[in-house]
Write an enzyme that holds these catalytic residues in place. Structure first.
Site, PDB file in Angstrom:
ATOM      1  N   HIS A  65       0.841  -1.197   0.000  1.00 30.12           N
ATOM      2  CA  HIS A  65       0.000   0.000   0.000  1.00 30.12           C
ATOM      3  C   HIS A  65       0.883   1.257   0.000  1.00 30.12           C
ATOM      4  O   HIS A  65       0.381   2.358   0.247  1.00 30.12           O
ATOM      5  CB  HIS A  65      -0.921   0.023   1.223  1.00 30.12           C
ATOM      6  CG  HIS A  65      -2.068  -0.937   1.139  1.00 30.12           C
ATOM      7  ND1 HIS A  65      -2.867  -1.035   0.017  1.00 30.12           N
ATOM      8  CD2 HIS A  65      -2.559  -1.829   2.032  1.00 30.12           C
ATOM      9  CE1 HIS A  65      -3.795  -1.951   0.231  1.00 30.12           C
ATOM     10  NE2 HIS A  65      -3.632  -2.455   1.434  1.00 30.12           N
ATOM     11  N   ARG A 120     -10.024   3.377  -7.575  1.00 33.83           N
ATOM     12  CA  ARG A 120     -11.462   3.164  -7.416  1.00 33.83           C
ATOM     13  C   ARG A 120     -12.100   4.505  -7.093  1.00 33.83           C
ATOM     14  O   ARG A 120     -11.435   5.401  -6.558  1.00 33.83           O
ATOM     15  CB  ARG A 120     -11.697   2.180  -6.264  1.00 33.83           C
ATOM     16  CG  ARG A 120     -13.133   1.744  -6.058  1.00 33.83           C
ATOM     17  CD  ARG A 120     -13.222   0.794  -4.868  1.00 33.83           C
ATOM     18  NE  ARG A 120     -14.543   0.179  -4.758  1.00 33.83           N
ATOM     19  CZ  ARG A 120     -14.906  -0.630  -3.758  1.00 33.83           C
ATOM     20  NH1 ARG A 120     -14.035  -0.930  -2.801  1.00 33.83           N
ATOM     21  NH2 ARG A 120     -16.125  -1.142  -3.735  1.00 33.83           N
ATOM     22  N   SER A 139     -16.159   1.425   1.744  1.00 29.23           N
ATOM     23  CA  SER A 139     -15.647   0.073   1.917  1.00 29.23           C
ATOM     24  C   SER A 139     -14.632   0.009   3.052  1.00 29.23           C
ATOM     25  O   SER A 139     -14.600  -0.961   3.820  1.00 29.23           O
ATOM     26  CB  SER A 139     -15.014  -0.411   0.608  1.00 29.23           C
ATOM     27  OG  SER A 139     -14.568  -1.740   0.711  1.00 29.23           O
TER      28      SER A 139
END
Length: 304
Positions: free
Chosen positions: A88, A107, A115
């Site tokens: 990440h 996204r 989410s």
């Protein structure tokens, strides 16, 4: 390189990492399709949905601090297949090597924020603490206030949206998500950088897998494509949760299947009201270039 050091990971673990020709680094903001892209890369690399190990053993998370660095390095060193490594860490925190392909999935940030709130509610924090202690890892104090377990989806989103923690200290913020995407967006014309949008995977999974295979120089027999694409669907991945969810062995999730919570786009529509969207639009435009905003959201972002 920029250093990103947080409760969950430390990008300094990349220092001195010995790349191999053909390595793939999967670098995404949280809840933007990380495990999905790991699965896609596994399917392309092995040419089959039948793996002999769990996904996080095939695609280790190098900067994840619940696993001693030496153990992760040993796993990667022992791998004989083409390696695809999870992170990440934004691109400016990674060592850049011309032998390597860096894949980023973006996204709609509003969906990622919703989410992520559900993702954090599924984490067993006591299990995380026990895992850190078992690994003999030093404690790293959170730099931002935690969200109440009783908080609503909307409240969790707003916390994520408004959190001003520096991007080097927390990846659980809108600011970090857009910073991460920006580091890739600015390098998107580089031969070794690939950007994939979550909604494109949703709309045309097979087409995007074919595109990625071409970029990675992987040849897939035509007869294999149907089974590979089927194995990469949300429904099939959720059925395989015990093999695909990261850190299952450390029992850090309250519910493994909930890790694959909904996997849909536009889930923010039923959570955020006009006031939230007005604030969101004003905030995200503060630190994101207009062309990246349009790409990430798949539509012009206007202030209501």
């Amino acid at each position: 390189m920029e250093r990103y050091r947080m409760v969950g990971f430390d990008s300094a673990r990349w220092d001195g990492f010995a790349f191999r020709d053909g390595d793939i680094v999967i670098s995404t903001p949280p809840k933007s399709g990380t495990t999905w892209m790991q699965m896609i890369c596994a399917l392309l690399v092995f040419g089959t949905p039948d793996f002999d190990r769990e996904l996080d053993a095939l695609s280790p998370w190098l900067d994840w601090s619940l696993e001693p660095r030496e153990s992760v390095l040993a796993t990667l060193e022992a791998q004989q297949h083409r390696r695809f490594i999870k992170t990440h860490t934004p691109l400016d925190g990674l060592p850049i090597d011309p032998q390597v392909t860096y894949v980023c999935v973006g996204r709609d940030p509003r969906d990622a924020g919703i989410s992520l709130g559900n993702h954090r509610a599924n984490i067993d924090l006591e299990a995380v603490v026990r895992a850190r202690e078992a690994a003999g890892l030093a404690h790293v104090s959170p730099t931002s206030a935690p969200v109440s377990e009783e908080a609503s989806e909307r409240d969790r989103f707003r916390h994520w949206m408004l959190d001003d923690t520096p991007v080097t200290s927390s990846h659980y913020t809108l600011r970090f998500t857009m910073h991460h995407l920006t580091t890739f967006w600015d390098a998107r014309e580089s031969a070794g950088v690939i950007m994939v949008h979550y909604d494109d995977l949703k709309a045309d999974l097979l087409g995007e897998m074919r595109r990625l295979a071409v970029r990675l120089g992987i040849t897939v027999p035509e007869s294999a494509w149907p089974s590979l694409a089927r194995a990469a669907t949300f429904e099939d991945m959720r059925k395989q949760a015990p093999r695909l969810v990261p850190n299952v062995s450390k029992a850090v999730w309250r519910d493994n299947e909930r890790f694959f919570n909904r996997g849909v786009s536009g889930q923010w529509v039923d959570v955020l009201d006009d006031t939230d969207l007005h604030e969101y639009a004003a905030r995200v435009t503060e630190f994101t270039a207009p062309d990246l905003l349009d790409w990430a959201h798949r539509e012009p972002i206007t202030q209501f």
